[in-house]
Motif scaffolding. Structure first.
Motif, PDB file in Angstrom:
ATOM      1  N   GLN A   1       2.259  33.073  39.658  1.00 47.22           N
ATOM      2  CA  GLN A   1       2.169  33.181  41.203  1.00 47.22           C
ATOM      3  C   GLN A   1       2.840  34.623  41.544  1.00 47.22           C
ATOM      4  O   GLN A   1       3.753  34.752  41.183  1.00 47.22           O
ATOM      5  N   VAL A   2       1.823  35.371  42.231  1.00 48.81           N
ATOM      6  CA  VAL A   2       2.481  36.803  42.576  1.00 48.81           C
ATOM      7  C   VAL A   2       3.095  36.626  43.726  1.00 48.81           C
ATOM      8  O   VAL A   2       3.068  35.983  44.934  1.00 48.81           O
ATOM      9  N   GLN A   3       4.448  37.224  43.709  1.00 49.75           N
ATOM     10  CA  GLN A   3       5.392  37.568  45.009  1.00 49.75           C
ATOM     11  C   GLN A   3       5.871  38.830  44.886  1.00 49.75           C
ATOM     12  O   GLN A   3       5.908  39.628  43.831  1.00 49.75           O
ATOM     13  N   GLY A  26       5.170  38.252  38.844  1.00 49.24           N
ATOM     14  CA  GLY A  26       4.164  37.339  38.319  1.00 49.24           C
ATOM     15  C   GLY A  26       2.874  38.118  38.249  1.00 49.24           C
ATOM     16  O   GLY A  26       2.013  37.561  37.946  1.00 49.24           O
ATOM     17  N   TYR A  27       3.106  39.347  38.276  1.00 47.29           N
ATOM     18  CA  TYR A  27       1.929  40.262  37.925  1.00 47.29           C
ATOM     19  C   TYR A  27       2.545  41.764  37.646  1.00 47.29           C
ATOM     20  O   TYR A  27       3.542  42.066  38.049  1.00 47.29           O
ATOM     21  N   ASN A 114      -4.159  41.115  49.365  1.00 52.55           N
ATOM     22  CA  ASN A 114      -4.050  39.976  48.779  1.00 52.55           C
ATOM     23  C   ASN A 114      -2.855  39.073  49.019  1.00 52.55           C
ATOM     24  O   ASN A 114      -2.695  37.973  49.203  1.00 52.55           O
ATOM     25  N   TYR A 115      -1.650  40.023  48.706  1.00 48.73           N
ATOM     26  CA  TYR A 115      -0.474  39.269  48.739  1.00 48.73           C
ATOM     27  C   TYR A 115       0.560  40.156  49.669  1.00 48.73           C
ATOM     28  O   TYR A 115       0.383  41.442  49.929  1.00 48.73           O
TER      29      TYR A 115
END
Length: 126
Positions: A1-3, A26-27, A114-115
């Motif tokens: 999960q990207v944070q 997470g990325y 996106n985030y």
């Protein structure tokens, strides 16, 4: 999960500086557009700067040009916002946001990201 996690906010006097950080979890940053936005109470969230992590290309809002500098360190998965000569009108909660690919003409449009991080507060007193 990207944070995305912002840090570095605080309270300063007008004319002083602050450096904000946005760490991505997470990325792995390679070719993304990372934007810094801010939102003051009662105002819309506005984009202040963006950077394309694939090449370091930057874009700035007119209100911060010459005072703010956005940079990145892909090895640390981090994007920075150096803010100099701060003004009371710069006071806001600052957010970083990420989208895949280039920073395009719509980089100031919140909807294209996106985030988002949770924000860090900046207070500037006169």
């Amino acid at each position: 999960q990207v944070q995305l996690v912002e840090s570095g906010g605080g309270s300063v006097q007008a004319g002083e500086s602050l450096s904000l950080s946005c760490v991505v979890f997470g990325y792995t940053l390679t070719n993304e557009c990372i934007g810094w936005f801010r939102q003051a109470p009662g105002k819309e969230r506005e984009g202040v700067a963006s950077i394309y992590t694939g090449a370091g290309w930057t874009l700035y809002a007119d209100s911060v040009k010459g005072r703010f500098t956005i940079s990145h360190d892909n090895a640390k998965n981090t994007v920075y916002l150096q803010m100099n000569s701060l003004k009371p009108e710069d006071a806001a909660t600052y957010y970083c946001a990420a989208r895949y690919g280039y920073c395009r003409r719509d980089w100031r449009n919140r909807a294209v990201y996106n985030y988002w991080g949770q924000g860090t507060q900046v207070t500037v007193s006169s």
